[in-house]
Design an enzyme around this catalytic site. Structure first.
Site, PDB file in Angstrom:
ATOM      1  N   CYS A 241     -22.824   8.786   0.333  1.00  0.00           N
ATOM      2  CA  CYS A 241     -22.882   9.871  -0.650  1.00  0.00           C
ATOM      3  C   CYS A 241     -22.784   9.313  -2.078  1.00  0.00           C
ATOM      4  O   CYS A 241     -21.864   8.540  -2.378  1.00  0.00           O
ATOM      5  CB  CYS A 241     -21.725  10.832  -0.392  1.00  0.00           C
ATOM      6  SG  CYS A 241     -21.580  12.144  -1.610  1.00  0.00           S
TER       7      CYS A 241
ATOM      8  N   ARG B   1     -38.024   9.475  14.029  1.00  0.00           N
ATOM      9  CA  ARG B   1     -38.623  10.802  14.072  1.00  0.00           C
ATOM     10  C   ARG B   1     -39.174  11.176  12.701  1.00  0.00           C
ATOM     11  O   ARG B   1     -40.278  11.717  12.576  1.00  0.00           O
ATOM     12  CB  ARG B   1     -37.589  11.834  14.538  1.00  0.00           C
ATOM     13  CG  ARG B   1     -37.198  11.680  15.989  1.00  0.00           C
ATOM     14  CD  ARG B   1     -36.048  12.595  16.348  1.00  0.00           C
ATOM     15  NE  ARG B   1     -36.365  14.006  16.130  1.00  0.00           N
ATOM     16  CZ  ARG B   1     -35.476  14.990  16.263  1.00  0.00           C
ATOM     17  NH1 ARG B   1     -34.199  14.692  16.579  1.00  0.00           N
ATOM     18  NH2 ARG B   1     -35.808  16.243  16.074  1.00  0.00           N
TER      19      ARG B   1
ATOM     20  N   HIS C 224     -31.860  25.250  12.362  1.00  0.00           N
ATOM     21  CA  HIS C 224     -31.248  23.988  12.782  1.00  0.00           C
ATOM     22  C   HIS C 224     -31.331  22.904  11.721  1.00  0.00           C
ATOM     23  O   HIS C 224     -31.154  21.723  12.030  1.00  0.00           O
ATOM     24  CB  HIS C 224     -31.886  23.510  14.097  1.00  0.00           C
ATOM     25  CG  HIS C 224     -31.576  24.407  15.243  1.00  0.00           C
ATOM     26  ND1 HIS C 224     -32.376  24.504  16.353  1.00  0.00           N
ATOM     27  CD2 HIS C 224     -30.554  25.277  15.438  1.00  0.00           C
ATOM     28  CE1 HIS C 224     -31.856  25.393  17.197  1.00  0.00           C
ATOM     29  NE2 HIS C 224     -30.754  25.879  16.674  1.00  0.00           N
TER      30      HIS C 224
HETATM   31  C1  BV8 Z   1     -23.473  26.094  19.391  1.00  0.00           C
HETATM   32  C2  BV8 Z   1     -31.646  20.088  15.682  1.00  0.00           C
HETATM   33  C3  BV8 Z   1     -21.178  26.203  19.706  1.00  0.00           C
HETATM   34  C4  BV8 Z   1     -31.281  18.677  15.999  1.00  0.00           C
HETATM   35  C5  BV8 Z   1     -31.314  21.308  17.782  1.00  0.00           C
HETATM   36  C6  BV8 Z   1     -24.757  26.586  28.306  1.00  0.00           C
HETATM   37  C7  BV8 Z   1     -25.399  27.813  28.228  1.00  0.00           C
HETATM   38  C8  BV8 Z   1     -25.818  28.339  27.006  1.00  0.00           C
HETATM   39  C9  BV8 Z   1     -25.569  27.623  25.827  1.00  0.00           C
HETATM   40  C10 BV8 Z   1     -24.928  26.405  25.931  1.00  0.00           C
HETATM   41  C11 BV8 Z   1     -24.528  25.885  27.146  1.00  0.00           C
HETATM   42  N1  BV8 Z   1     -23.945  24.685  26.914  1.00  0.00           N
HETATM   43  C12 BV8 Z   1     -23.946  24.445  25.586  1.00  0.00           C
HETATM   44  C13 BV8 Z   1     -24.533  25.478  24.979  1.00  0.00           C
HETATM   45  C14 BV8 Z   1     -24.740  25.660  23.546  1.00  0.00           C
HETATM   46  C15 BV8 Z   1     -25.946  24.857  23.087  1.00  0.00           C
HETATM   47  C16 BV8 Z   1     -27.171  25.180  23.909  1.00  0.00           C
HETATM   48  O1  BV8 Z   1     -27.781  26.218  23.737  1.00  0.00           O
HETATM   49  N2  BV8 Z   1     -27.495  24.246  24.826  1.00  0.00           N
HETATM   50  C17 BV8 Z   1     -28.658  24.425  25.665  1.00  0.00           C
HETATM   51  C18 BV8 Z   1     -29.278  23.055  25.943  1.00  0.00           C
HETATM   52  C19 BV8 Z   1     -28.227  25.092  26.959  1.00  0.00           C
HETATM   53  N3  BV8 Z   1     -26.171  25.274  21.723  1.00  0.00           N
HETATM   54  C20 BV8 Z   1     -25.527  24.639  20.740  1.00  0.00           C
HETATM   55  O2  BV8 Z   1     -24.812  23.666  20.906  1.00  0.00           O
HETATM   56  C21 BV8 Z   1     -25.701  25.244  19.355  1.00  0.00           C
HETATM   57  N4  BV8 Z   1     -24.399  25.394  18.772  1.00  0.00           N
HETATM   58  O3  BV8 Z   1     -23.656  26.761  20.377  1.00  0.00           O
HETATM   59  O4  BV8 Z   1     -22.259  25.933  18.821  1.00  0.00           O
HETATM   60  C22 BV8 Z   1     -20.150  26.765  18.863  1.00  0.00           C
HETATM   61  C23 BV8 Z   1     -19.959  28.142  18.848  1.00  0.00           C
HETATM   62  C24 BV8 Z   1     -18.949  28.650  18.078  1.00  0.00           C
HETATM   63  C25 BV8 Z   1     -18.166  27.798  17.297  1.00  0.00           C
HETATM   64  C26 BV8 Z   1     -18.394  26.404  17.307  1.00  0.00           C
HETATM   65  C27 BV8 Z   1     -19.403  25.889  18.087  1.00  0.00           C
HETATM   66  C28 BV8 Z   1     -26.492  24.305  18.452  1.00  0.00           C
HETATM   67  C29 BV8 Z   1     -27.853  24.073  19.028  1.00  0.00           C
HETATM   68  C30 BV8 Z   1     -28.711  23.345  18.002  1.00  0.00           C
HETATM   69  C31 BV8 Z   1     -29.055  21.963  18.516  1.00  0.00           C
HETATM   70  N5  BV8 Z   1     -30.017  21.333  17.590  1.00  0.00           N
HETATM   71  N6  BV8 Z   1     -32.166  20.751  16.893  1.00  0.00           N
HETATM   72  C32 BV8 Z   1     -32.503  17.811  16.231  1.00  0.00           C
HETATM   73  O5  BV8 Z   1     -33.632  18.335  16.246  1.00  0.00           O
HETATM   74  O6  BV8 Z   1     -32.313  16.598  16.387  1.00  0.00           O
HETATM   75  S1  BV8 Z   1     -31.953  22.035  19.172  1.00  0.00           S
HETATM   76  C33 BV8 Z   1     -33.541  21.477  19.412  1.00  0.00           C
HETATM   77  O7  BV8 Z   1     -33.813  21.750  20.770  1.00  0.00           O
HETATM   78  C34 BV8 Z   1     -34.598  22.259  18.660  1.00  0.00           C
HETATM   79  O8  BV8 Z   1     -34.198  22.566  17.362  1.00  0.00           O
HETATM   80  C35 BV8 Z   1     -34.828  23.463  19.512  1.00  0.00           C
HETATM   81  O9  BV8 Z   1     -33.940  24.480  19.207  1.00  0.00           O
HETATM   82  C36 BV8 Z   1     -34.530  22.923  20.866  1.00  0.00           C
HETATM   83  C37 BV8 Z   1     -35.828  22.535  21.552  1.00  0.00           C
HETATM   84  O10 BV8 Z   1     -36.268  23.661  22.063  1.00  0.00           O
HETATM   85  P1  BV8 Z   1     -37.791  24.069  21.779  1.00  0.00           P
HETATM   86  O11 BV8 Z   1     -38.070  24.152  20.330  1.00  0.00           O
HETATM   87  O12 BV8 Z   1     -37.994  25.266  22.608  1.00  0.00           O
HETATM   88  O13 BV8 Z   1     -38.658  22.858  22.311  1.00  0.00           O
HETATM   89  P2  BV8 Z   1     -38.954  22.528  23.838  1.00  0.00           P
HETATM   90  O14 BV8 Z   1     -39.473  21.143  23.896  1.00  0.00           O
HETATM   91  O15 BV8 Z   1     -37.777  22.909  24.672  1.00  0.00           O
HETATM   92  O16 BV8 Z   1     -40.131  23.548  24.228  1.00  0.00           O
HETATM   93  C38 BV8 Z   1     -41.399  23.385  23.625  1.00  0.00           C
HETATM   94  C39 BV8 Z   1     -42.198  24.607  24.001  1.00  0.00           C
HETATM   95  O17 BV8 Z   1     -43.452  24.496  23.350  1.00  0.00           O
HETATM   96  C40 BV8 Z   1     -42.478  24.679  25.491  1.00  0.00           C
HETATM   97  O18 BV8 Z   1     -42.326  26.011  25.927  1.00  0.00           O
HETATM   98  C41 BV8 Z   1     -43.941  24.235  25.591  1.00  0.00           C
HETATM   99  O19 BV8 Z   1     -44.630  24.859  26.660  1.00  0.00           O
HETATM  100  C42 BV8 Z   1     -44.482  24.741  24.286  1.00  0.00           C
HETATM  101  N7  BV8 Z   1     -45.674  24.070  23.793  1.00  0.00           N
HETATM  102  C43 BV8 Z   1     -46.095  22.797  24.004  1.00  0.00           C
HETATM  103  N8  BV8 Z   1     -47.265  22.586  23.352  1.00  0.00           N
HETATM  104  C44 BV8 Z   1     -47.579  23.750  22.719  1.00  0.00           C
HETATM  105  C45 BV8 Z   1     -46.580  24.683  22.998  1.00  0.00           C
HETATM  106  N9  BV8 Z   1     -46.602  25.938  22.516  1.00  0.00           N
HETATM  107  C46 BV8 Z   1     -47.647  26.274  21.747  1.00  0.00           C
HETATM  108  N10 BV8 Z   1     -48.651  25.430  21.418  1.00  0.00           N
HETATM  109  C47 BV8 Z   1     -48.653  24.159  21.898  1.00  0.00           C
HETATM  110  N11 BV8 Z   1     -49.657  23.335  21.583  1.00  0.00           N
HETATM  111 ZN    ZN Z   2     -19.803  13.215  -0.607  1.00  0.00          ZN
END
Ligand code: BV8
Ligand code: ZN
Length: 253
Positions: A161, A71, A129
């Site tokens: 590290c 990536r 993130h």
């Molecule tokens: C946490 C870094 C817990 C890594 C990322 C059930 C319900 C609700 C929540 C959860 C659940 N089960 C688990 C969870 C929590 C979970 C979560 O939300 N899961 C989701 C899947 C349901 N969240 C977590 O785990 C977070 N941490 O909750 O901790 C906790 C709490 C307390 C104490 C301890 C622990 C951490 C989440 C962070 C994960 N890391 N990224 C890496 O990149 O490798 S997330 C990663 O995915 C991105 O950073 C981003 O956030 C996400 C992708 O989403 P989008 O950016 O929206 O991208 P996507 O492809 O989905 O959409 C693209 C959009 O662009 C589309 O709408 C498309 O139409 C549009 N598009 C396309 N082309 C264009 C365009 N728009 C404009 N112009 C264009 N040309």
């Molecule tokens: Zn270290």
């Protein structure tokens, strides 16, 4: 919504004293960075939920590093697109804009350096993130920019590290990990105070990042969504511009 979303968006954004922009993978799509859920979105053959986790890294750090290295190489070959540049020049024009991004690429920063004040130095770029171009130690506080390639051919060649010799990891937030609390706090604080929230290129599926835009709305700010596809914000958006960000952001910012 009305029949002139572009005009409505321009009007709302022009009148705002304080704005929050929440971006996701879609803002980098026109730069050639695949999104997570789009058609070309699958990173190689892996799903982010499978590899972007601490469990995956514990089980197979080599594969996880290989995936991030692939990536990172792809992102290095991409350039900021007009959407990144429109946001950066809008931010350079005044202090009232806070950019909150879910993206781990450095395209907002690179556009900011082109536009003027160094965006990533400014407290107004909040990376919820983390950063794919940085690595951090799995044990101590060491963090550094990844300037040379990571050799992920074997566990023995994975980066360690320089301070404590523990394995380094990508400096990103994985699923199941908490977000950096100062950054998240600043994002919610900006959302609570803003007059308008512009959401660009995110499905709004991942929490707590997605809640930033809902926080803006619950404190009275209208949501403007710029996205060619459906998002979780559509039902609560004041205005939706169904178009690629690179095409329309230069017209509304
Ligand atoms: C946490 C870094 C817990 C890594 C990322 C059930 C319900 C609700 C929540 C959860 C659940 N089960 C688990 C969870 C929590 C979970 C979560 O939300 N899961 C989701 C899947 C349901 N969240 C977590 O785990 C977070 N941490 O909750 O901790 C906790 C709490 C307390 C104490 C301890 C622990 C951490 C989440 C962070 C994960 N890391 N990224 C890496 O990149 O490798 S997330 C990663 O995915 C991105 O950073 C981003 O956030 C996400 C992708 O989403 P989008 O950016 O929206 O991208 P996507 O492809 O989905 O959409 C693209 C959009 O662009 C589309 O709408 C498309 O139409 C549009 N598009 C396309 N082309 C264009 C365009 N728009 C404009 N112009 C264009 N040309
Ligand atoms: Zn270290």
């Amino acid at each position: 919504m009305g029949d002139d979303p572009l005009g409505r968006a321009r009007e709302l954004l022009g009148a705002a004293e304080r704005a929050v922009v929440l971006t996701g993978a879609g803002v980098s799509a026109e730069s050639g960075v695949p999104t997570f859920r789009g058609s070309g979105g699958l990173w190689k053959r892996f799903r982010p939920e499978d590899l972007a986790t601490p469990e995956a890294f514990a089980r197979d750090p080599r594969l996880v590093w290989e995936w991030y290295e692939w990536r990172r190489g792809l992102i290095r070959g991409c350039a900021p697109n007009p959407a990144h540049r429109a946001i950066a020049s809008w931010m350079a024009r005044g202090p009232g804009v806070t950019l909150v991004t879910q993206n781990v690429d450095d395209l907002h920063e690179r556009a900011g350096r082109e536009a003027g004040p160094d965006l990533d130095a400014a407290p107004r770029l909040l990376k919820l993130h983390g950063s794919i171009v940085h690595a951090r130690c799995t044990r101590c506080a060491h963090r550094s920019r990844l300037d040379e390639a990571v050799d992920a051919t074997s566990e023995a060649t994975l980066p360690r590290c320089p301070a404590c010799r523990s394995p380094l990891r990508p400096d990103v937030v994985w699923f199941g990990e908490t977000l950096p609390e100062t950054v998240l706090g600043a994002a919610f604080e900006a959302a609570a105070r803003c007059d308008v929230c512009l959401v660009v290129g995110t499905t709004g599926a991942v929490y707590p990042a997605a809640a930033v835009a809902h926080e803006a709305r619950s404190s009275g700010a209208p949501l403007i969504v710029v996205d060619p596809g459906p998002t979780e914000y559509d039902a609560v958006a004041d205005t939706r511009v169904n178009a690629p960000a690179g095409a329309v952001l230069p017209l509304i910012l």
